[in-house]
Write a protein that holds these residues in place. Structure first.
Motif, PDB file in Angstrom:
ATOM      1  N   LEU A  26       0.818  -1.216   0.000  1.00  0.00           N
ATOM      2  CA  LEU A  26       0.000   0.000   0.000  1.00  0.00           C
ATOM      3  C   LEU A  26       0.850   1.263   0.000  1.00  0.00           C
ATOM      4  O   LEU A  26       0.414   2.306  -0.472  1.00  0.00           O
ATOM      5  N   ALA A  27       2.062   1.165   0.539  1.00  0.00           N
ATOM      6  CA  ALA A  27       2.945   2.333   0.542  1.00  0.00           C
ATOM      7  C   ALA A  27       3.494   2.612  -0.851  1.00  0.00           C
ATOM      8  O   ALA A  27       3.608   3.768  -1.261  1.00  0.00           O
ATOM      9  N   ASP A  28       3.817   1.560  -1.591  1.00  0.00           N
ATOM     10  CA  ASP A  28       4.430   1.741  -2.909  1.00  0.00           C
ATOM     11  C   ASP A  28       4.137   0.500  -3.763  1.00  0.00           C
ATOM     12  O   ASP A  28       4.968  -0.403  -3.881  1.00  0.00           O
ATOM     13  N   PRO A  29       2.943   0.434  -4.370  1.00  0.00           N
ATOM     14  CA  PRO A  29       2.572  -0.763  -5.135  1.00  0.00           C
ATOM     15  C   PRO A  29       3.587  -1.132  -6.215  1.00  0.00           C
ATOM     16  O   PRO A  29       3.957  -2.288  -6.360  1.00  0.00           O
ATOM     17  N   LYS A  30       4.045  -0.150  -6.975  1.00  0.00           N
ATOM     18  CA  LYS A  30       4.963  -0.448  -8.072  1.00  0.00           C
ATOM     19  C   LYS A  30       6.353  -0.804  -7.562  1.00  0.00           C
ATOM     20  O   LYS A  30       7.098  -1.517  -8.226  1.00  0.00           O
ATOM     21  N   GLY A  31       6.719  -0.295  -6.396  1.00  0.00           N
ATOM     22  CA  GLY A  31       7.992  -0.663  -5.812  1.00  0.00           C
ATOM     23  C   GLY A  31       7.964  -2.069  -5.238  1.00  0.00           C
ATOM     24  O   GLY A  31       8.933  -2.814  -5.343  1.00  0.00           O
ATOM     25  N   TYR A  32       6.828  -2.456  -4.629  1.00  0.00           N
ATOM     26  CA  TYR A  32       6.684  -3.786  -4.033  1.00  0.00           C
ATOM     27  C   TYR A  32       6.549  -4.860  -5.102  1.00  0.00           C
ATOM     28  O   TYR A  32       7.106  -5.950  -4.972  1.00  0.00           O
ATOM     29  N   ALA A  33       5.795  -4.538  -6.167  1.00  0.00           N
ATOM     30  CA  ALA A  33       5.553  -5.520  -7.239  1.00  0.00           C
ATOM     31  C   ALA A  33       5.723  -4.839  -8.586  1.00  0.00           C
ATOM     32  O   ALA A  33       4.736  -4.463  -9.227  1.00  0.00           O
ATOM     33  N   PRO A  34       6.980  -4.631  -9.024  1.00  0.00           N
ATOM     34  CA  PRO A  34       7.214  -3.963 -10.317  1.00  0.00           C
ATOM     35  C   PRO A  34       6.487  -4.681 -11.450  1.00  0.00           C
ATOM     36  O   PRO A  34       6.603  -5.893 -11.594  1.00  0.00           O
ATOM     37  N   GLY A  35       5.699  -3.913 -12.204  1.00  0.00           N
ATOM     38  CA  GLY A  35       4.920  -4.500 -13.289  1.00  0.00           C
ATOM     39  C   GLY A  35       3.473  -4.737 -12.919  1.00  0.00           C
ATOM     40  O   GLY A  35       2.693  -5.195 -13.757  1.00  0.00           O
ATOM     41  N   THR A  36       3.080  -4.436 -11.676  1.00  0.00           N
ATOM     42  CA  THR A  36       1.687  -4.619 -11.279  1.00  0.00           C
ATOM     43  C   THR A  36       0.759  -3.754 -12.124  1.00  0.00           C
ATOM     44  O   THR A  36       1.140  -2.662 -12.577  1.00  0.00           O
ATOM     45  N   LYS A  37      -0.456  -4.251 -12.341  1.00  0.00           N
ATOM     46  CA  LYS A  37      -1.441  -3.489 -13.104  1.00  0.00           C
ATOM     47  C   LYS A  37      -2.054  -2.360 -12.281  1.00  0.00           C
ATOM     48  O   LYS A  37      -2.708  -1.479 -12.824  1.00  0.00           O
ATOM     49  N   MET A  38      -1.840  -2.388 -10.963  1.00  0.00           N
ATOM     50  CA  MET A  38      -2.463  -1.389 -10.081  1.00  0.00           C
ATOM     51  C   MET A  38      -1.791  -0.040 -10.294  1.00  0.00           C
ATOM     52  O   MET A  38      -0.581   0.110 -10.119  1.00  0.00           O
ATOM     53  N   SER A  39      -2.591   0.964 -10.683  1.00  0.00           N
ATOM     54  CA  SER A  39      -2.039   2.275 -11.014  1.00  0.00           C
ATOM     55  C   SER A  39      -1.993   3.220  -9.818  1.00  0.00           C
ATOM     56  O   SER A  39      -1.490   4.325  -9.925  1.00  0.00           O
ATOM     57  N   PHE A  40      -2.522   2.794  -8.671  1.00  0.00           N
ATOM     58  CA  PHE A  40      -2.561   3.645  -7.486  1.00  0.00           C
ATOM     59  C   PHE A  40      -1.145   3.964  -7.021  1.00  0.00           C
ATOM     60  O   PHE A  40      -0.281   3.084  -6.974  1.00  0.00           O
ATOM     61  N   ALA A  41      -0.888   5.228  -6.689  1.00  0.00           N
ATOM     62  CA  ALA A  41       0.471   5.657  -6.339  1.00  0.00           C
ATOM     63  C   ALA A  41       0.888   5.201  -4.955  1.00  0.00           C
ATOM     64  O   ALA A  41       2.075   5.122  -4.658  1.00  0.00           O
ATOM     65  N   GLY A  42      -0.069   4.917  -4.077  1.00  0.00           N
ATOM     66  CA  GLY A  42       0.275   4.467  -2.726  1.00  0.00           C
ATOM     67  C   GLY A  42      -0.107   5.465  -1.656  1.00  0.00           C
ATOM     68  O   GLY A  42      -0.397   6.631  -1.932  1.00  0.00           O
ATOM     69  N   LEU A  43      -0.122   4.997  -0.409  1.00  0.00           N
ATOM     70  CA  LEU A  43      -0.417   5.837   0.757  1.00  0.00           C
ATOM     71  C   LEU A  43       0.898   6.111   1.479  1.00  0.00           C
ATOM     72  O   LEU A  43       1.539   5.191   1.978  1.00  0.00           O
ATOM     73  N   LYS A  44       1.294   7.357   1.545  1.00  0.00           N
ATOM     74  CA  LYS A  44       2.595   7.703   2.096  1.00  0.00           C
ATOM     75  C   LYS A  44       2.586   7.809   3.619  1.00  0.00           C
ATOM     76  O   LYS A  44       3.633   7.708   4.259  1.00  0.00           O
ATOM     77  N   LYS A  45       1.414   8.024   4.231  1.00  0.00           N
ATOM     78  CA  LYS A  45       1.333   8.176   5.680  1.00  0.00           C
ATOM     79  C   LYS A  45       1.038   6.830   6.333  1.00  0.00           C
ATOM     80  O   LYS A  45       0.065   6.158   5.989  1.00  0.00           O
ATOM     81  N   VAL A  46       1.880   6.456   7.296  1.00  0.00           N
ATOM     82  CA  VAL A  46       1.742   5.131   7.908  1.00  0.00           C
ATOM     83  C   VAL A  46       0.436   5.006   8.684  1.00  0.00           C
ATOM     84  O   VAL A  46      -0.161   3.920   8.734  1.00  0.00           O
ATOM     85  N   ASP A  47      -0.067   6.108   9.279  1.00  0.00           N
ATOM     86  CA  ASP A  47      -1.316   6.000  10.024  1.00  0.00           C
ATOM     87  C   ASP A  47      -2.496   5.758   9.081  1.00  0.00           C
ATOM     88  O   ASP A  47      -3.466   5.069   9.442  1.00  0.00           O
ATOM     89  N   GLU A  48      -2.426   6.279   7.845  1.00  0.00           N
ATOM     90  CA  GLU A  48      -3.479   6.004   6.863  1.00  0.00           C
ATOM     91  C   GLU A  48      -3.418   4.538   6.422  1.00  0.00           C
ATOM     92  O   GLU A  48      -4.458   3.896   6.259  1.00  0.00           O
ATOM     93  N   ARG A  49      -2.210   4.031   6.230  1.00  0.00           N
ATOM     94  CA  ARG A  49      -2.082   2.607   5.856  1.00  0.00           C
ATOM     95  C   ARG A  49      -2.612   1.715   6.970  1.00  0.00           C
ATOM     96  O   ARG A  49      -3.278   0.702   6.717  1.00  0.00           O
ATOM     97  N   ALA A  50      -2.321   2.092   8.223  1.00  0.00           N
ATOM     98  CA  ALA A  50      -2.816   1.304   9.351  1.00  0.00           C
ATOM     99  C   ALA A  50      -4.340   1.286   9.373  1.00  0.00           C
ATOM    100  O   ALA A  50      -4.959   0.240   9.617  1.00  0.00           O
ATOM    101  N   ALA A  51      -4.963   2.446   9.103  1.00  0.00           N
ATOM    102  CA  ALA A  51      -6.429   2.518   9.104  1.00  0.00           C
ATOM    103  C   ALA A  51      -7.015   1.665   7.979  1.00  0.00           C
ATOM    104  O   ALA A  51      -8.009   0.948   8.175  1.00  0.00           O
ATOM    105  N   VAL A  52      -6.407   1.708   6.806  1.00  0.00           N
ATOM    106  CA  VAL A  52      -6.901   0.913   5.679  1.00  0.00           C
ATOM    107  C   VAL A  52      -6.762  -0.580   5.972  1.00  0.00           C
ATOM    108  O   VAL A  52      -7.685  -1.370   5.726  1.00  0.00           O
ATOM    109  N   ILE A  53      -5.624  -0.982   6.531  1.00  0.00           N
ATOM    110  CA  ILE A  53      -5.412  -2.405   6.843  1.00  0.00           C
ATOM    111  C   ILE A  53      -6.377  -2.854   7.941  1.00  0.00           C
ATOM    112  O   ILE A  53      -6.897  -3.980   7.909  1.00  0.00           O
ATOM    113  N   ALA A  54      -6.643  -1.977   8.911  1.00  0.00           N
ATOM    114  CA  ALA A  54      -7.611  -2.317   9.955  1.00  0.00           C
ATOM    115  C   ALA A  54      -8.998  -2.539   9.345  1.00  0.00           C
ATOM    116  O   ALA A  54      -9.737  -3.453   9.750  1.00  0.00           O
TER     117      ALA A  54
END
Length: 515
Positions: free
Chosen positions: A136-164
């Motif tokens: 969620l922080a960096d989709p293209k960095g985690y999985a280069p070539g992924t079809k997901m165009s979302f740029a990612g969530l840069k704030k860790v508290d936002e990622r925590a809320a989404v994962i929750a």
């Protein structure tokens, strides 16, 4: 020397001063922007991206935040994902797969969805909390070539809320991480980079610590404490709840209990095993020391187990310290106003009068400089605007030569994220009807990224969607503007850029023109 010669010398000197001031002001107004990756690559020169990749990504761990993360906040954040994903049990796959039960599931395992090779190549891996955090922080960095165009969530508290929130989408949600798991991931994140020289680390840490002290310490934090709000500080402290307890007699967790911490000796809480980074510190947790530590824990105590990145806003920092101060039977006294007042200079009245006259003379000189700079700034801005208008008119002619039908075909690749009907909705991106001539980031119903919000600033030459702005943005948005969330394959062909521009120019009741 003749009067005529003096006039010539004065004119040359004045011209030189104006030219120098104009250059200085131009440097302030126009900043060079460096692309993350050059469009034209030079053989033998390593790109900045390649050099950055050598150091590897670094993400703040999410495990310590999950226990206190807000499911409701996460549900609000994922609304921007609804155009590509469904969330209900048994929901359909869309542009992306259905996400019910994703937490703890195998990667690329949802029935009926065709995953990219980037994810399909890892069938034995699972979506652990930290795997989701990195993705969620960096989709293209985690999985280069992924079809997901979302740029990612840069704030860790936002990622925590989404994962929750994603965790809640299951008949039997995955258990929250244990204290041991949280401790392991925080210690791993806190460990210094392997192979870094000890001397370099000490120098960097010392400089960073001094910067943190200068930013938050001193009388600045003391002055803010007088008006700080402990209740607001308790909200800031919620993100610390996974690692610390706050009540009197509360247990040590990943970090020590914090009741009575303000004014206490550093690294002294009974029963807690501190890192050497803190055990070696002497002194007490006074207001200034706490401010320096909480601003940047790793800089103030290199090697600390605390993975928290720090509180960067002075008001939030003051509120947090005010809250920690309240956690005591007898809170540490606040600094009195006398200790914050500047010391008397001890100058005699006559001396002070001379100083005042010098200050007035200096103020007059600064005022004259400011007027000169303002004149130069206006002249420079006028030149830039004339150049902008001339370029815009020339580009308009080229745009209108391109068939909009070609642009319409190209626009199909934008349809997953944008609508351009007159009454169309905002999707992942805003509705594009009537885009040209419209103020940048002006649709009230859409939550824009920082890169576009910044372009609303009147200091910029263009604050509305022009041909130049649109073409530049299409060519490489994530590199051309900082903090830009939009990602799509760059349009490299000039003809395609102009055709797509002409198509969107016509998506309005009154097409944009420069006349």
């Amino acid at each position: 020397m003749s009067l005529e010669f003096n006039k010539i010398a004065a004119a040359v000197l004045t011209g030189g001063v104006i030219a120098m001031a104009t250059g200085f002001v131009a440097d302030l107004l126009i900043h060079e922007q460096h692309l993350e990756e050059s469009v034209y690559k030079v053989a033998g020169v390593e790109s900045s991206e390649a050099m950055a990749a050598d150091s590897g990504p670094s993400f703040e761990p999410v495990l310590p935040l999950l226990a206190s993360a807000s499911v409701e906040e996460g549900e609000g954040i994922v609304k921007k994902c609804a155009a590509c994903h469904s969330f209900e049990k048994g929901g359909a796959n869309k542009v992306g797969p259905n996400l019910w039960g994703v937490v703890g599931a195998n990667v690329a395992a949802h029935d009926g969805y065709s995953y990219s090779d980037a994810l399909a190549g890892a069938p034995d891996e699972t979506w652990t909390y930290e795997a989701l955090n990195h993705f969620l922080a960096d989709p293209k960095g985690y999985a280069p070539g992924t079809k997901m165009s979302f740029a990612g969530l840069k704030k860790v508290d936002e990622r925590a809320a989404v994962i929750a929130y994603l965790r809640s989408l299951a008949d039997s949600p995955l258990p929250l991480p244990s204290d041991e798991e949280i401790s392991a991931v925080t210690q791993e994140a806190a460990a210094p980079a392997e192979g870094a020289s000890e001397g370099a680390m000490e120098t960097t840490a010392e400089g960073a610590a001094e910067g943190a002290m200068e930013a938050a310490g001193g009388s600045g934090i003391l002055a803010l404490l007088a008006s700080a709000d402990p209740e607001a500080g308790s909200k800031v402290a919620r993100k610390c709840g996974a690692c610390h307890s706050f009540e009197e007699g509360g247990p040590n967790k990943v970090g020590p209990n914090l009741y009575g911490v303000v004014g206490a000796d550093i690294a002294n809480h009974e029963g807690y095993s501190y890192s050497d980074a803190l055990s070696s510190k002497e002194g007490t947790w006074d207001y200034e020391t706490l401010a320096a530590f909480l601003t940047d824990p790793k800089a103030w105590a290199p090697g600390t187990k605390m993975s928290f990145a720090g509180v960067k806003k002075p008001e939030e920092l003051a509120n947090l310290i005010a809250y920690l101060r309240s956690l005591a039977a007898e809170p540490m006294p606040l600094p009195d106003k006398a200790s914050l007042a500047p010391e008397s200079s001890g100058e005699e009245p006559a001396m002070r009068k001379v100083k005042t006259e010098q200050e007035l003379n200096q103020a007059a000189l600064e005022d004259a400089k400011a007027k000169l700079a303002t004149k130069a700034m206006l002249e420079q801005r006028a030149k830039l605007e004339m150049r902008f208008i001339a370029t815009e008119k020339a580009l308009e002619e080229e745009v209108q030569k391109q068939p909009p039908e070609i642009g319409e075909r190209l626009a199909l690749s934008c349809a997953d994220c944008h609508d351009w009907d007159a009454n169309g909705a905002d999707l992942i991106g805003p509705n594009l009807f009537g885009l040209f001539g419209r103020k940048v980031a002006s649709r009230e119903s859409y939550d824009y990224s920082l890169c576009l919000m910044d372009l609303r600033d009147p200091r910029h030459i263009w604050t509305y969607w022009s041909f130049q702005g649109f073409v530049d943005f299409l060519a490489r948005p994530e590199a051309y503007y900082e903090n830009c969330d939009q990602q799509h394959p760059a349009v490299r062909s000039k003809e395609e850029l102009l055709a797509l521009t002409n198509f969107f120019r016509l998506q309005t009741d009154k097409p944009y023109r420069m006349d």
